[in-house]
Design a protein around this motif. Structure first.
Motif, PDB file in Angstrom:
ATOM      1  N   ASN A 135      -7.059   3.809   0.345  1.00  0.00           N
ATOM      2  CA  ASN A 135      -5.660   3.781   0.820  1.00  0.00           C
ATOM      3  C   ASN A 135      -5.303   5.152   1.379  1.00  0.00           C
ATOM      4  O   ASN A 135      -4.174   5.625   1.245  1.00  0.00           O
ATOM      5  CB  ASN A 135      -4.743   3.412  -0.362  1.00  0.00           C
ATOM      6  CG  ASN A 135      -3.344   3.006   0.062  1.00  0.00           C
ATOM      7  OD1 ASN A 135      -3.132   2.600   1.209  1.00  0.00           O
ATOM      8  ND2 ASN A 135      -2.386   3.138  -0.843  1.00  0.00           N
ATOM      9  N   ARG A 156       0.197  10.417   3.277  1.00  0.00           N
ATOM     10  CA  ARG A 156       1.637  10.478   3.573  1.00  0.00           C
ATOM     11  C   ARG A 156       2.452  10.783   2.315  1.00  0.00           C
ATOM     12  O   ARG A 156       3.317  11.660   2.300  1.00  0.00           O
ATOM     13  CB  ARG A 156       2.074   9.143   4.199  1.00  0.00           C
ATOM     14  CG  ARG A 156       3.310   9.197   5.076  1.00  0.00           C
ATOM     15  CD  ARG A 156       3.615   7.823   5.680  1.00  0.00           C
ATOM     16  NE  ARG A 156       3.469   6.764   4.704  1.00  0.00           N
ATOM     17  CZ  ARG A 156       4.306   6.545   3.708  1.00  0.00           C
ATOM     18  NH1 ARG A 156       5.379   7.286   3.581  1.00  0.00           N
ATOM     19  NH2 ARG A 156       4.079   5.580   2.849  1.00  0.00           N
ATOM     20  N   GLU A 157       2.141  10.079   1.209  1.00  0.00           N
ATOM     21  CA  GLU A 157       2.891  10.290  -0.025  1.00  0.00           C
ATOM     22  C   GLU A 157       2.600  11.660  -0.624  1.00  0.00           C
ATOM     23  O   GLU A 157       3.466  12.302  -1.196  1.00  0.00           O
ATOM     24  CB  GLU A 157       2.567   9.187  -1.034  1.00  0.00           C
ATOM     25  CG  GLU A 157       3.240   7.867  -0.741  1.00  0.00           C
ATOM     26  CD  GLU A 157       4.763   7.972  -0.773  1.00  0.00           C
ATOM     27  OE1 GLU A 157       5.309   8.840  -1.489  1.00  0.00           O
ATOM     28  OE2 GLU A 157       5.402   7.192  -0.057  1.00  0.00           O
ATOM     29  N   ASN A 167      -4.632   6.725   4.225  1.00  0.00           N
ATOM     30  CA  ASN A 167      -3.493   7.061   5.091  1.00  0.00           C
ATOM     31  C   ASN A 167      -2.177   7.108   4.323  1.00  0.00           C
ATOM     32  O   ASN A 167      -1.383   8.035   4.490  1.00  0.00           O
ATOM     33  CB  ASN A 167      -3.381   6.050   6.248  1.00  0.00           C
ATOM     34  CG  ASN A 167      -4.501   6.244   7.241  1.00  0.00           C
ATOM     35  OD1 ASN A 167      -5.167   7.294   7.240  1.00  0.00           O
ATOM     36  ND2 ASN A 167      -4.736   5.240   8.069  1.00  0.00           N
ATOM     37  N   GLU A 168      -1.970   6.094   3.486  1.00  0.00           N
ATOM     38  CA  GLU A 168      -0.730   6.057   2.710  1.00  0.00           C
ATOM     39  C   GLU A 168      -0.695   7.176   1.666  1.00  0.00           C
ATOM     40  O   GLU A 168       0.340   7.773   1.416  1.00  0.00           O
ATOM     41  CB  GLU A 168      -0.568   4.695   2.026  1.00  0.00           C
ATOM     42  CG  GLU A 168      -0.329   3.553   2.989  1.00  0.00           C
ATOM     43  CD  GLU A 168       0.976   3.723   3.747  1.00  0.00           C
ATOM     44  OE1 GLU A 168       1.985   4.102   3.123  1.00  0.00           O
ATOM     45  OE2 GLU A 168       0.972   3.495   4.973  1.00  0.00           O
ATOM     46  N   ALA A 181       0.763   3.784  -3.279  1.00  0.00           N
ATOM     47  CA  ALA A 181       0.395   5.178  -3.026  1.00  0.00           C
ATOM     48  C   ALA A 181       1.329   6.094  -3.802  1.00  0.00           C
ATOM     49  O   ALA A 181       0.879   7.062  -4.442  1.00  0.00           O
ATOM     50  CB  ALA A 181       0.471   5.493  -1.527  1.00  0.00           C
ATOM     51  N   ASP A 208       0.823  -1.217   0.000  1.00  0.00           N
ATOM     52  CA  ASP A 208       0.000   0.000   0.000  1.00  0.00           C
ATOM     53  C   ASP A 208       0.851   1.259   0.000  1.00  0.00           C
ATOM     54  O   ASP A 208       0.492   2.270  -0.615  1.00  0.00           O
ATOM     55  CB  ASP A 208      -0.933  -0.009   1.222  1.00  0.00           C
ATOM     56  CG  ASP A 208      -2.035  -1.055   1.076  1.00  0.00           C
ATOM     57  OD1 ASP A 208      -2.129  -1.690   0.010  1.00  0.00           O
ATOM     58  OD2 ASP A 208      -2.810  -1.230   2.041  1.00  0.00           O
ATOM     59  N   ASN A 209       1.973   1.201   0.683  1.00  0.00           N
ATOM     60  CA  ASN A 209       2.910   2.310   0.676  1.00  0.00           C
ATOM     61  C   ASN A 209       3.448   2.552  -0.740  1.00  0.00           C
ATOM     62  O   ASN A 209       3.438   3.678  -1.243  1.00  0.00           O
ATOM     63  CB  ASN A 209       4.046   1.942   1.650  1.00  0.00           C
ATOM     64  CG  ASN A 209       5.144   2.964   1.708  1.00  0.00           C
ATOM     65  OD1 ASN A 209       5.583   3.457   0.676  1.00  0.00           O
ATOM     66  ND2 ASN A 209       5.593   3.282   2.906  1.00  0.00           N
TER      67      ASN A 209
END
Lengths: 317, 317
Positions: free
Chosen positions: A225, A231-232, A227-228, A173, A169-170
């Protein structure tokens, strides 16, 4: 093998056809009767309920959108085969599977697709050469179940990449979900003036292409997704703020040059070239190390797997 | 007409060949002797200095990079023909032309090009159908000089779009320069992990394509238009901050949907469809109104010009 595919859109339909063509005993189901008729007309064995389709199978692939998964997990409460999915986010699906007490779940995500959708666009060759992410959780995934799916998918010509749901997922993203949001932001520049529409050329055309995707799909992907993606998106915003600072310096041309040079070299070195072939004895940490290096599984024989790692380059970490 | 082209790279070389093929009496010059030899071998008339190439010509096209323009403006101090350029920023060139007291200057920017560069890549058909911006300043550009160039370029099959230098620089910042910076930012995501390289697919491929451009070109383009790029980059950063806020809401999927829907509709309605053909009597304000509506000139006959305006759509302002 006896396999069920639930949901017969582009991905599920293509998989139903590919597995049938590969000689497996495959049953399918789709909630839409017209889709079931289409799939039957294409020579597939399609039943009239999820329960009927999965009865007696060893593997069931859920090719339905994320919001439909909870209901299907409920329907399949007593299922004792391996369950997998194909949605583009993996952490939330993992959480759902735990919440519904699904045993033998392995999250999956084929990096394949086209602008088209629906069974009419299904193509048994859709997955040839594509990366198929199969999630491997150190304290959760059954290694034998993972190997069962890896053997099934590699036999279709895919490159199976082992990674945890969080790492998947990170990564998506940053290299898929945020690119969709950047494309959307670019597309809205057309609204500012007819002059923008007239002068937009190649860099705009390619940079905004995926903004034309069905907005519901992009929203589900990025929102699922969140949250990821947040962040990205923060990293990208920070990068753009720093680029703006460089443009405010007395020599804006040279101030950006190092950044642009690195970006240009990275882009020209992509996609990575497949490197050395190898073998390993299946083991969660060894497989995760392979996936983290950008490598993949090409075939499975018992607990022995054949692998490819990408060529290393000067930018490899 | 008697025309000189100074600088014989991709754009200058293609123009030298296109104008020669169109039957004009064209002379060229390039600072690089090997480029001059290449152009001569291609049947072009190439002289050994700027002064020799421009002697007796009515129009001179400067197809050199922005940093070289000041020296050429000095060399051409006594030139009495129409001078134009092909660089991708127009305000700074306008300022330079004023600083060096260049008379009869008309800024130009053909929206054409490829990944290639140099005379070896020159193609007399490079400009067919492309938009060629010709700057028109209400208190600066000679209308007859503008019409001379518009006649010359439309006869090559280009669509000549009249607009001020400031409006051009504003538009290209948002639909060309900022897209190059977004592509570079995406490309640097490859640095974060080999996994990113392995999972990157279509949205990454297209979104980052122009990051592979020679970094010196991107830096010169964005740095040369720094004020406008800073302004547009600020708008994009603001848009992304608002998208991030939407993703932080309790229903991140639906919170983005309106934004993504508008972006998708805008992108699917692009490029605009050519609409009604018309005519107008050349006049600075009438021509600027045409350009501001995204329209262009298709041919020039004295002070009568033939025009095309784009089809209006629900998003036209």
């Amino acid at each position: 093998m006896r396999i069920a595919v639930i949901g017969l859109g582009l991905i599920g339909g293509s998989l139903l056809r590919a597995l049938t063509a590969a000689g497996h005993e495959v049953t399918g189901f789709d909630a839409d009767p017209a889709t079931r008729d289409l799939a039957r007309a294409a020579g597939c064995r399609v039943l009239d309920s999820t329960a009927a389709a999965v009865a007696g199978t060893e593997v069931t692939v859920l090719a339905v959108p994320l919001p439909v998964l909870p209901r299907i997990f409920e329907d399949l409460a007593g299922y004792d085969g391996v369950l997998t999915d194909v949605t583009s986010v993996k952490g939330p699906v993992q959480d759902l599977a735990e919440k519904y007490g699904v045993r033998r779940f392995v999250g999956g995500h084929p990096m394949a697709g086209t602008e088209a959708s629906g069974f009419a666009a299904a193509d048994p060759k859709l997955f040839g050469g594509c990366i198929w992410v199969l999630c491997l959780e150190p304290h959760g995934t059954g290694l034998d179940d993972w190997l069962t799916l890896a053997r099934l998918y590699t036999a279709l010509g895919t490159r199976v990449l082992p990674i945890t749901a969080v790492e998947h997922d990170n990564a998506v993203a940053s290299i898929s979900h945020v690119p969709h949001l950047l494309a959307a932001t670019l597309a809205t520049k057309l609204l500012e003036s007819p002059l923008n529409k007239a002068l937009a050329a190649g860099s705009f055309r390619d940079g905004s292409r995926v903004a034309a995707t069905r907005p519901e799909l992009t929203a589900a992907m990025c929102g699922g997704n969140a949250n990821e993606v947040i962040r990205e998106l923060t990293h990208v915003i920070d990068d753009l703020v720093r680029l703006r600072e460089r443009l405010e310096l007395s020599d804006p041309v040279h101030a950006q040059l190092d950044y642009l040079r690195r970006a240009s070299e990275l882009r020209r070195a992509w996609p990575p070239v497949p490197g050395a072939a190898g073998r390993l004895t299946a083991d969660v940490q060894a497989l995760l190390a392979l996936g983290r290096s950008g490598g993949w599984v090409t075939s499975v024989d018992g607990h022995e797997v054949a692998t490819i790692r990408p060529e290393t380059d000067r930018y490899s970490s």
